[in-house]
Design a protein around this motif. Structure first.
Motif, mmCIF file in Angstrom:
data_model
loop_
_atom_site.group_PDB
_atom_site.id
_atom_site.type_symbol
_atom_site.label_atom_id
_atom_site.label_comp_id
_atom_site.label_asym_id
_atom_site.label_seq_id
_atom_site.Cartn_x
_atom_site.Cartn_y
_atom_site.Cartn_z
ATOM 1 N N LEU A 160 0.582 -1.619 -0.475
ATOM 2 C CA LEU A 160 0.205 -0.268 -0.160
ATOM 3 C C LEU A 160 0.764 1.456 0.147
ATOM 4 C CD1 LEU A 160 -3.019 1.288 0.167
ATOM 5 C CD2 LEU A 160 -2.508 1.190 3.253
ATOM 6 N N ALA A 161 0.491 2.127 -0.688
ATOM 7 C CA ALA A 161 0.955 3.404 -0.551
ATOM 8 C C ALA A 161 0.226 4.971 -0.871
ATOM 9 C CB ALA A 161 2.521 3.543 -1.964
ATOM 10 N N LEU A 162 0.129 5.783 -0.886
ATOM 11 C CA LEU A 162 -0.440 6.839 -0.692
ATOM 12 C C LEU A 162 0.703 8.208 -1.459
ATOM 13 C CD1 LEU A 162 -2.817 7.199 2.551
ATOM 14 C CD2 LEU A 162 -3.035 5.335 0.570
ATOM 15 N N TRP A 163 -0.677 8.724 -2.003
ATOM 16 C CA TRP A 163 -0.201 10.278 -2.719
ATOM 17 C C TRP A 163 -1.094 11.139 -2.353
ATOM 18 C CZ3 TRP A 163 1.217 10.108 -8.594
ATOM 19 C CH2 TRP A 163 1.250 11.770 -8.973
ATOM 20 N N CYS A 164 -0.156 11.794 -1.532
ATOM 21 C CA CYS A 164 -0.952 13.343 -0.873
ATOM 22 C C CYS A 164 -0.716 14.507 -1.450
ATOM 23 C CB CYS A 164 -0.383 12.599 0.489
ATOM 24 S SG CYS A 164 -0.716 10.954 1.548
ATOM 25 N N THR A 165 -2.133 14.839 -1.623
ATOM 26 C CA THR A 165 -1.364 16.845 -1.930
ATOM 27 C C THR A 165 -2.346 17.935 -0.831
ATOM 28 O OG1 THR A 165 -1.742 15.987 -4.228
ATOM 29 C CG2 THR A 165 -1.826 18.593 -3.770
ATOM 30 N N ALA A 182 13.613 14.035 6.091
ATOM 31 C CA ALA A 182 13.870 14.776 4.775
ATOM 32 C C ALA A 182 14.079 13.052 3.804
ATOM 33 C CB ALA A 182 15.231 14.454 5.043
ATOM 34 N N GLU A 183 13.681 12.369 4.777
ATOM 35 C CA GLU A 183 13.351 11.141 3.405
ATOM 36 C C GLU A 183 11.715 11.091 2.941
ATOM 37 O OE1 GLU A 183 12.309 9.378 8.388
ATOM 38 O OE2 GLU A 183 13.690 10.985 6.754
ATOM 39 N N THR A 184 10.933 11.935 3.594
ATOM 40 C CA THR A 184 9.675 12.339 2.692
ATOM 41 C C THR A 184 9.530 13.125 1.685
ATOM 42 O OG1 THR A 184 8.747 12.259 4.893
ATOM 43 C CG2 THR A 184 7.807 13.125 2.732
ATOM 44 N N TYR A 185 9.640 12.468 0.604
ATOM 45 C CA TYR A 185 9.848 13.629 -0.837
ATOM 46 C C TYR A 185 8.533 14.833 -0.992
ATOM 47 C CZ TYR A 185 9.555 14.884 -6.257
ATOM 48 O OH TYR A 185 9.772 15.183 -7.250
ATOM 49 N N LEU A 186 8.975 16.111 -1.273
ATOM 50 C CA LEU A 186 8.197 17.518 -1.231
ATOM 51 C C LEU A 186 7.557 17.054 -2.472
ATOM 52 C CD1 LEU A 186 5.835 18.901 -0.495
ATOM 53 C CD2 LEU A 186 7.884 20.274 -0.145
ATOM 54 N N TRP A 187 6.523 17.228 -3.415
ATOM 55 C CA TRP A 187 7.012 17.277 -4.846
ATOM 56 C C TRP A 187 5.643 18.271 -5.004
ATOM 57 C CZ3 TRP A 187 2.095 17.329 -6.238
ATOM 58 C CH2 TRP A 187 1.002 16.311 -4.845
ATOM 59 N N ILE A 188 6.255 19.269 -6.124
ATOM 60 C CA ILE A 188 5.627 20.024 -6.698
ATOM 61 C C ILE A 188 5.144 20.406 -7.715
ATOM 62 C CG2 ILE A 188 5.387 23.258 -6.864
ATOM 63 C CD1 ILE A 188 5.481 21.961 -3.572
ATOM 64 N N SER A 209 4.394 9.638 -0.271
ATOM 65 C CA SER A 209 4.841 10.576 -0.932
ATOM 66 C C SER A 209 3.890 12.101 -0.431
ATOM 67 C CB SER A 209 5.525 11.172 -2.591
ATOM 68 O OG SER A 209 3.833 11.352 -3.246
ATOM 69 N N VAL A 210 4.218 13.523 -1.158
ATOM 70 C CA VAL A 210 3.581 14.867 -0.576
ATOM 71 C C VAL A 210 3.661 15.442 -1.156
ATOM 72 C CG1 VAL A 210 3.200 16.249 1.277
ATOM 73 C CG2 VAL A 210 4.059 14.421 2.419
ATOM 74 N N GLY A 211 2.610 16.282 -1.371
ATOM 75 C CA GLY A 211 2.937 17.189 -2.766
ATOM 76 C C GLY A 211 2.282 18.299 -2.674
#
Length: 304
Positions: A109-114, A162-168, A140-142
């Protein structure tokens, strides 16, 4: 065969009213919700039956917010435990309750979170992320890269591990000058891929070969952005159409589309995390982008 399926049912309702989203605060009728639930159950049953013996990654990309609906939570939990499912993920605003993740398999399971400033406090969103970490759920968080949200993005980056990727994501209709792009790139070193559309006409893409779009009635397309059907999931007619080919659109400006453009090499950058938008260990995730990332991201056209 190893396939990635992007599933989008008829659900279009959302509990948020973001001004940049056409589905903000939209309400689905009871009939629409029943159809969406039945379509999702049929899809889940098909994955469980796995009629072709494939290894599957699944990304739910609803127009609305899925995790406020019990049937999406149940489907994600069920699918996460199937041996043929490498990854099952969903795009979400993370506003729904999260107790259900304790019953899911954190290995798949994984979540793509905005994060949407103005719709939820940063503290509440960060608490939800902490809950996911506590259960070992990859995510991931964006954010959308609006100028008025830059300070909030900086604060979010500082508050996340730091290990959580923050996408824009580049905001639709917004032009990013060199200075603007540099500011966002300090938060997301892969922002250059989103900052402007990628020319794609004739370029080889994994969509239609190893990645497919599926809508509620089972119609299969190469991706969400190409309307031509390849067949239907449930009668297997799509399988004869699976092959490498060039893109038929002039440009591609959405991550779930251009991530499959082979010349960009994003499957290598996101190896093991394409569905949930998490870069591989060792890929740039915070700080100055590498020369390779700058070069690849520059191979796009300034249309925004």
């Amino acid at each position: 065969m190893r396939l990635m399926l992007l599933y989008r049912g008829p659900l279009a309702s959302c509990n948020y009213d973001c001004p940049y989203c056409p589905f903000a605060k939209r309400r689905d009728s009871p009939d629409q919700l029943r159809t969406d639930r039945a379509d999702l159950a049929r899809f889940t049953d098909w994955v469980a039956a796995n009629p072709h013996g494939d290894t599957l990654s699944i990304l739910f990309t609803p127009w609305g917010e899925g995790l406020t609906r019990s049937w999406y939570r149940e489907a994600l939990t069920t699918l996460s435990h199937l041996p043929q499912v490498e990854r099952v993920a969903i795009q979400t605003n993370l506003a729904g309750r999260l107790g259900w993740v304790a019953d899911a398999d954190p290995g798949s399971l994984a979540l793509w979170c905005t994060y949407h400033p103005g719709q939820v406090t940063r503290e509440r969103f960060l608490a939800a992320c902490a809950t996911l970490r506590g259960h070992g759920i990859r995510h991931s968080v964006g954010m959308v890269g609006l100028p008025e949200h830059h300070a909030e993005a900086v604060a979010l980056r500082a508050a996340l591990p730091a290990e959580t990727y923050l996408w824009i994501n580049a905001a639709d209709g917004h032009t990013y000058g060199a200075d603007d792009e540099a500011r966002w790139t300090l938060i997301d070193p892969l922002f250059g891929f989103s900052a402007r559309p990628h020319s794609s006409l004739g370029d080889e893409c994994g969509a239609g070969e190893t990645s497919l779009s599926v809508i509620g009635d089972g119609t299969v397309r190469r991706c969400h952005f190409l309307p031509e059907p390849l067949g239907n999931l449930y009668d297997g007619s799509y399988r004869a159409a699976l092959r490498p080919r060039g893109c038929t659109a002039s440009v591609c400006d959405c991550h779930i589309g251009y991530v499959h453009l082979k010349r960009l090499g994003l499957h290598q950058i996101f190896a093991g995390g394409v569905a949930e938008r998490i870069p591989a260990v060792g890929a740039p995730t915070w700080g100055a982008p590498t020369a390779a990332v700058r070069s690849a991201a520059a191979e796009s056209i300034p249309l925004r």
